[in-house]
Design a protein around this motif. Structure first.
Motif, PDB file in Angstrom:
ATOM      1  N   ASN A 196     -13.091   4.820   5.623  1.00  0.00           N
ATOM      2  CA  ASN A 196     -13.227   3.432   5.169  1.00  0.00           C
ATOM      3  C   ASN A 196     -13.157   3.296   3.650  1.00  0.00           C
ATOM      4  O   ASN A 196     -13.359   2.205   3.121  1.00  0.00           O
ATOM      5  N   ASN A 232     -14.395  -0.042  -0.688  1.00  0.00           N
ATOM      6  CA  ASN A 232     -14.768   0.022   0.720  1.00  0.00           C
ATOM      7  C   ASN A 232     -13.876  -0.946   1.496  1.00  0.00           C
ATOM      8  O   ASN A 232     -13.676  -2.088   1.084  1.00  0.00           O
ATOM      9  N   THR A 233     -13.329  -0.513   2.626  1.00  0.00           N
ATOM     10  CA  THR A 233     -12.337  -1.323   3.347  1.00  0.00           C
ATOM     11  C   THR A 233     -12.824  -1.841   4.694  1.00  0.00           C
ATOM     12  O   THR A 233     -12.047  -2.405   5.452  1.00  0.00           O
ATOM     13  N   LYS A 234     -14.103  -1.654   4.991  1.00  0.00           N
ATOM     14  CA  LYS A 234     -14.633  -2.148   6.265  1.00  0.00           C
ATOM     15  C   LYS A 234     -16.114  -2.458   6.103  1.00  0.00           C
ATOM     16  O   LYS A 234     -16.848  -1.686   5.492  1.00  0.00           O
ATOM     17  N   ASN A 283     -16.486  -5.247   3.174  1.00  0.00           N
ATOM     18  CA  ASN A 283     -15.064  -4.981   3.020  1.00  0.00           C
ATOM     19  C   ASN A 283     -14.596  -5.539   1.676  1.00  0.00           C
ATOM     20  O   ASN A 283     -14.841  -6.700   1.351  1.00  0.00           O
ATOM     21  N   GLY A 284     -13.939  -4.704   0.878  1.00  0.00           N
ATOM     22  CA  GLY A 284     -13.443  -5.135  -0.425  1.00  0.00           C
ATOM     23  C   GLY A 284     -14.379  -4.858  -1.579  1.00  0.00           C
ATOM     24  O   GLY A 284     -14.028  -5.111  -2.736  1.00  0.00           O
ATOM     25  N   ASN A 320       0.825  -1.211   0.000  1.00  0.00           N
ATOM     26  CA  ASN A 320       0.000   0.000   0.000  1.00  0.00           C
ATOM     27  C   ASN A 320       0.859   1.260   0.000  1.00  0.00           C
ATOM     28  O   ASN A 320       0.471   2.279  -0.567  1.00  0.00           O
ATOM     29  N   LYS A 345      -5.935  -7.843  -1.317  1.00  0.00           N
ATOM     30  CA  LYS A 345      -7.327  -7.402  -1.452  1.00  0.00           C
ATOM     31  C   LYS A 345      -8.011  -8.011  -2.668  1.00  0.00           C
ATOM     32  O   LYS A 345      -9.236  -8.119  -2.715  1.00  0.00           O
TER      33      LYS A 345
END
Length: 306
Positions: free
Chosen positions: A246, A179-181, A214-215, A129, A257
């Motif tokens: 997020n 979206n990460t959460k 998430n993802g 990242n 990911k």
């Protein structure tokens, strides 16, 4: 819960998975645990029927088995014009020095767009990242090239930690985002409009009516003063400023990911600076995300050593 729900003693449950991908963490390792316990019958499919007729499949199979293949002159054709190797018509490894990788990535991305391929059908992958070849910096480069700012255009921004430094991320209309959460209290755009028209009689808790995981990838369709509207799988979701923590730009994803997803075209960057992160499992994942064609860009020795 699945096993406990079964009442028919004749039921047979079949789990299908891929042990060569990057191992999951904690309780998610149930598939690996079932294999290693030795008490569950297992069958491994080993014959690859399209092995020598599909470049990405040829590469992925050799990566999984730890077999070097760039010396195979029958399958790997070297092009001295752009210092690349190609396999069949859908895999290419473009050798570039570290400081030329991002530039070449932009070129390859543009080639796909010029063919009429939509951004949603292209996935760019990298092992990290942070740093210059990380998702934060590379997403910013693609955004600057292919979705630059327009006069008087509204945008939102957030700051992410980039090692010892910080990176500013801007969100504009038409950006691909991730979206990460898990958000169990997401608000649809219709519900948000209802909230705005209530003259303070309703609060967010009264209209939360959706869920994004998430993802999950989406596209920004409108930027508002206090948030933005994102199309997640054909559902318009309102993402307020307080939820931007997020959300990240999603044209470029970390290889971790990308597990579980696939698109028509993929591009990966493999730099020397990522060598400590590159493993056989990661290389297998990044070469198996495409349905049609895959390109690797970077240092071939880092790829081979992985």
């Amino acid at each position: 819960m699945l096993i406990n729900a079964i009442t028919n003693p004749s039921i047979r449950v079949v789990f299908v998975g891929d042990y060569a991908q990057v191992s999951a963490i904690g309780l998610s390792k149930i598939f690996e645990d079932l294999i290693k316990c030795g008490k569950v019958p297992t069958t491994t499919l080993t014959e690859i029927f399209r092995y020598k007729s599909n470049g990405s499949l040829y590469v992925a199979t050799n990566v999984r088995n730890g077999i070097s293949f760039f010396e195979d002159k029958e399958m790997c054709k070297y092009n001295d014009k752009d210092n690349s190797f190609s396999v069949c018509n859908n895999y290419k490894f473009i050798q570039r020095e570290e400081d030329k990788i991002a530039e070449t990535l932009v070129e390859e991305y543009r080639k796909l767009l010029n063919k009429g391929i939509k951004p949603k059908d292209i996935m760019v992958l990298t092992a990290m990242n942070v740093k210059e070849l990380g998702t934060y910096e590379l997403n910013n480069k693609l955004q600057a090239e292919f979705n630059p700012p327009k006069p008087n255009e509204l945008y939102l921004e957030r700051t992410v930690s980039n090692g010892k430094n910080k990176t500013t991320i801007l969100f504009r209309k038409d950006d691909i985002v991730i979206n990460t959460k898990n958000d169990y209290r997401a608000i649809s755009y219709d519900a948000y409009q209802e909230l705005e028209k209530s003259d303070g009689k309703l609060e967010e808790e009264d209209v939360c009516d959706s869920f994004i995981v998430n993802g999950q990838l989406g596209v920004v369709v409108e930027v508002l003063k206090n948030g933005m509207v994102v199309n997640f799988d054909d559902e318009l979701i309102y993402v307020g400023k307080h939820k931007l923590k997020n959300i990240l730009l999603g044209s470029i994803l970390s290889i971790h990911k990308s597990q579980g997803s696939s698109v028509d075209y993929t591009i990966s960057v493999i730099g020397k600076s990522q060598s400590r992160m590159i493993t056989r499992g990661l290389l297998y994942v990044e070469t198996t995300r495409c349905r049609k064609s895959h390109v690797d860009i970077g240092d071939i020795q880092t790829f081979v050593d992985g």
